[in-house]
Design a protein around this motif. Structure first.
Motif, PDB file in Angstrom:
ATOM      1  N   ILE A  67       0.776  -1.074  -0.068  1.00  0.00           N
ATOM      2  CA  ILE A  67       0.134  -0.006  -0.222  1.00  0.00           C
ATOM      3  C   ILE A  67       0.906   1.253  -0.093  1.00  0.00           C
ATOM      4  CG2 ILE A  67      -1.531   1.465   1.402  1.00  0.00           C
ATOM      5  CD1 ILE A  67      -2.736  -1.451   2.214  1.00  0.00           C
ATOM      6  N   GLU A  68       2.045   1.210   0.829  1.00  0.00           N
ATOM      7  CA  GLU A  68       2.854   2.496   0.922  1.00  0.00           C
ATOM      8  C   GLU A  68       3.274   2.650  -0.474  1.00  0.00           C
ATOM      9  OE1 GLU A  68       3.237   4.786   2.964  1.00  0.00           O
ATOM     10  OE2 GLU A  68       2.066   3.700   4.530  1.00  0.00           O
ATOM     11  N   GLY A  69       3.746   1.584  -1.243  1.00  0.00           N
ATOM     12  CA  GLY A  69       4.428   1.612  -2.473  1.00  0.00           C
ATOM     13  C   GLY A  69       3.527   2.312  -3.362  1.00  0.00           C
ATOM     14  N   LEU A  70       2.387   1.965  -3.563  1.00  0.00           N
ATOM     15  CA  LEU A  70       1.257   2.450  -4.257  1.00  0.00           C
ATOM     16  C   LEU A  70       1.198   3.874  -4.074  1.00  0.00           C
ATOM     17  CD1 LEU A  70      -1.626  -0.289  -4.796  1.00  0.00           C
ATOM     18  CD2 LEU A  70       0.393   0.079  -6.270  1.00  0.00           C
ATOM     19  N   ALA A  71       1.149   4.294  -2.744  1.00  0.00           N
ATOM     20  CA  ALA A  71       1.032   5.834  -2.546  1.00  0.00           C
ATOM     21  C   ALA A  71       2.029   6.660  -3.278  1.00  0.00           C
ATOM     22  CB  ALA A  71       1.110   6.121  -0.855  1.00  0.00           C
ATOM     23  N   SER A  72       3.207   6.278  -3.509  1.00  0.00           N
ATOM     24  CA  SER A  72       4.323   6.733  -4.121  1.00  0.00           C
ATOM     25  C   SER A  72       3.933   7.404  -5.525  1.00  0.00           C
ATOM     26  CB  SER A  72       5.386   6.027  -4.406  1.00  0.00           C
ATOM     27  OG  SER A  72       6.023   5.658  -3.040  1.00  0.00           O
ATOM     28  N   LEU A 116      -9.919   4.025  -0.085  1.00  0.00           N
ATOM     29  CA  LEU A 116     -10.262   5.459   0.134  1.00  0.00           C
ATOM     30  C   LEU A 116      -8.954   6.050   0.810  1.00  0.00           C
ATOM     31  CD1 LEU A 116     -13.960   5.946   0.806  1.00  0.00           C
ATOM     32  CD2 LEU A 116     -12.809   6.239  -1.332  1.00  0.00           C
ATOM     33  N   PHE A 117      -8.568   5.483   1.952  1.00  0.00           N
ATOM     34  CA  PHE A 117      -7.588   6.045   2.608  1.00  0.00           C
ATOM     35  C   PHE A 117      -6.102   5.939   1.741  1.00  0.00           C
ATOM     36  CE2 PHE A 117      -3.406   4.984   5.165  1.00  0.00           C
ATOM     37  CZ  PHE A 117      -3.298   6.112   5.893  1.00  0.00           C
ATOM     38  N   MET A 118      -6.003   5.224   0.992  1.00  0.00           N
ATOM     39  CA  MET A 118      -4.713   5.198   0.251  1.00  0.00           C
ATOM     40  C   MET A 118      -4.933   6.094  -0.952  1.00  0.00           C
ATOM     41  SD  MET A 118      -3.433   2.083  -2.395  1.00  0.00           S
ATOM     42  CE  MET A 118      -4.764   2.238  -3.567  1.00  0.00           C
ATOM     43  N   TYR A 378       9.342  -0.259  -1.101  1.00  0.00           N
ATOM     44  CA  TYR A 378       8.090  -0.927  -0.487  1.00  0.00           C
ATOM     45  C   TYR A 378       7.689  -2.264  -1.171  1.00  0.00           C
ATOM     46  CZ  TYR A 378       7.147   3.258   2.445  1.00  0.00           C
ATOM     47  OH  TYR A 378       7.111   4.000   3.431  1.00  0.00           O
ATOM     48  N   LEU A 379       7.729  -2.284  -2.366  1.00  0.00           N
ATOM     49  CA  LEU A 379       7.323  -3.355  -3.354  1.00  0.00           C
ATOM     50  C   LEU A 379       8.425  -4.236  -3.210  1.00  0.00           C
ATOM     51  CD1 LEU A 379       5.819  -1.650  -6.679  1.00  0.00           C
ATOM     52  CD2 LEU A 379       4.689  -2.598  -4.456  1.00  0.00           C
ATOM     53  N   ILE A 380       9.782  -4.190  -3.405  1.00  0.00           N
ATOM     54  CA  ILE A 380      10.770  -4.967  -3.207  1.00  0.00           C
ATOM     55  C   ILE A 380      10.620  -5.663  -1.729  1.00  0.00           C
ATOM     56  CG2 ILE A 380      13.312  -5.382  -3.335  1.00  0.00           C
ATOM     57  CD1 ILE A 380      13.561  -3.625  -5.513  1.00  0.00           C
TER      58      ILE A 380
END
Length: 427
Positions: A67-72, A116-118, A378-380
């Motif tokens: 999720i954090e990776g997608l936020a980038s 929605l948070f993301m 995040y993804l790796i």
């Protein structure tokens, strides 16, 4: 078209005034520094809210990392906002990003689902990073050349104080249902100060002058890769992509690791992080090193120190009582000390390597590079955790390879700008 020469705080030479007298009435520092503290508060929120968000939405380590990776992807918005700063001015960009950021903070705190948070969190990150970079650019443009490093160190110092607030609040709200949502609600408070910022914040004189010459109107983002700037752009952006992969792995998971993996109470971990407050002294040290030895060695030395102590943090064993807390406290303080010192040199280079009509554009491009690095991190890490299953080993592998690889790439193209005016450095 040549840039004007600067001799003072915001004063630029012009055909009518080739030797501008020193002034001390440029952009007031209070709104710049206040907003700097706000940006670090908002940027630190995900790190300290993450354990509570994971519990509320029933997410594991790998899911949170994904999720954090997608936020980038919010860096696309950051680039658009910083590009506007080079076309329409620093003041307009600061006001716009503050409004958007506070709206995104409210949406993040009210989000009923993880999706929605993301989305809201992605928008918040885009606005906050853009605001942070435009503030740094405005500060460098208004600073006397001999004071630029010192003011950037104050920028980092005051911003770090803002970043400490979510550390305190996360401990206070640990046992409050939905306490993490209040952290995001607080991030919307700067909206109340916007009328003051609007009244007190003029445009920087460097931008005003560049606008009068027409360079801001005709500039294009692709000018970053014109022959004059190509080598430094490629080197800085490549290093700026690799370096965050490791730094994000080390920094953004430190709190989560202590609370979730070592099983320490969040309130006690908060004191560990608060004890690292002395690491803010890395800002004046970074300014001194940047002026004494240069921007390049200051950045490299402190990035290397950050890697060593950041990795060591994740190898401190749990269940050793006071020794665990002391080990975590010392290594985290040394890690953040290096981050603060490195940040001064990094902000200086970001503002010194390019002319006024490309200065904010480069910071936006750098934000995209960092976002690619963040997302990759995040993804790796998510894949490494699923494969290895061991947090310290995964962190060490990821941080060590990427940070070490970034150093020779950075040195291959980054110019040394110590002792130069913004105009001399950019040429």
């Amino acid at each position: 078209m040549p840039e004007p020469q600067s001799n003072a705080l915001g004063d630029e030479a012009s055909p009518q005034n080739p030797e501008a007298a020193p002034r001390a009435d440029g952009i007031p520092l209070t709104p710049l520094f206040s907003l700097a503290a706000y940006t670090y508060y908002a940027l630190m929120l995900p790190m300290f809210a993450r354990p509570f968000i994971a519990r509320e939405f029933a997410l594991d380590d790998a899911s949170m990392s994904f999720i954090e990776g997608l936020a980038s992807f919010g860096a696309l918005g950051t680039f658009w906002l910083t590009r506007r700063a080079d076309r329409h001015g620093r003041r307009s960009a600061i006001l716009t990003t503050t409004i958007f950021a506070t709206a995104a903070s409210v949406a993040s705190g009210l989000a009923p689902t993880v999706v929605l948070f993301m989305i809201a969190g992605t928008a918040l990150r885009a606005c906050i990073v853009a605001l942070q970079m435009v503030l740094s650019v405005a500060l460098s443009e208004e600073a006397r050349d001999e004071h630029r490093a010192r003011l950037q160190s104050w920028f980092g110092l005051i911003a770090a104080i803002g970043g400490a607030i979510p550390i305190i609040l996360s401990g206070v709200l640990e046992n409050t249902p939905g306490g993490w949502r209040w952290l995001y609600a607080i991030a919307a408070l700067p909206l109340l100060a916007l009328p003051f910022v609007r009244r007190s914040l003029p445009e920087t004189r460097r931008f005003t002058y560049a606008q009068s010459l027409g360079t801001t109107e005709i500039s294009r983002a692709r000018d970053l890769f014109a022959p004059r700037y190509r080598r430094r752009s490629i080197a800085l952006l490549a290093a700026g992509t690799l370096r965050p992969i490791g730094l994000v792995a080390l920094g953004s998971w430190a709190y989560y690791h202590a609370v979730e993996n070592l099983g320490l109470p969040a309130s006690q971990v908060t004191w560990i992080f608060m004890g690292a407050g002395l690491s803010m002294l890395g800002n004046p040290l970074g300014a001194w090193m940047a002026n004494r030895f240069g921007r390049r060695p200051t950045l490299v030395i402190n990035v290397a120190a950050t890697l060593v102590f950041g990795v060591a943090y994740f190898w401190i064993p749990g269940g050793r009582g006071l020794m665990t807390y002391l080990g975590l406290g010392f290594t985290f303080a040394a890690f953040t000390f290096g981050i603060q010192a490195f940040g001064v040199a990094n902000r200086l280079l970001d503002s010194e390597c390019f002319p006024t009509h490309l200065r904010a554009t480069y910071t936006g491009a750098n934000a995209m590079a960092e976002a690619i690095g963040n997302m990759t991190s995040y993804l790796i890490l998510s894949l490494l955790l699923a494969w290895i299953g061991d947090f310290p080993i995964a962190i060490t592998l990821l941080a060590g390879t990427t940070i070490l690889a970034s150093i020779p790439i950075f040195l291959s193209g980054a110019p040394e700008t110590r002792g130069l005016t913004l105009e001399e450095a950019s040429q």
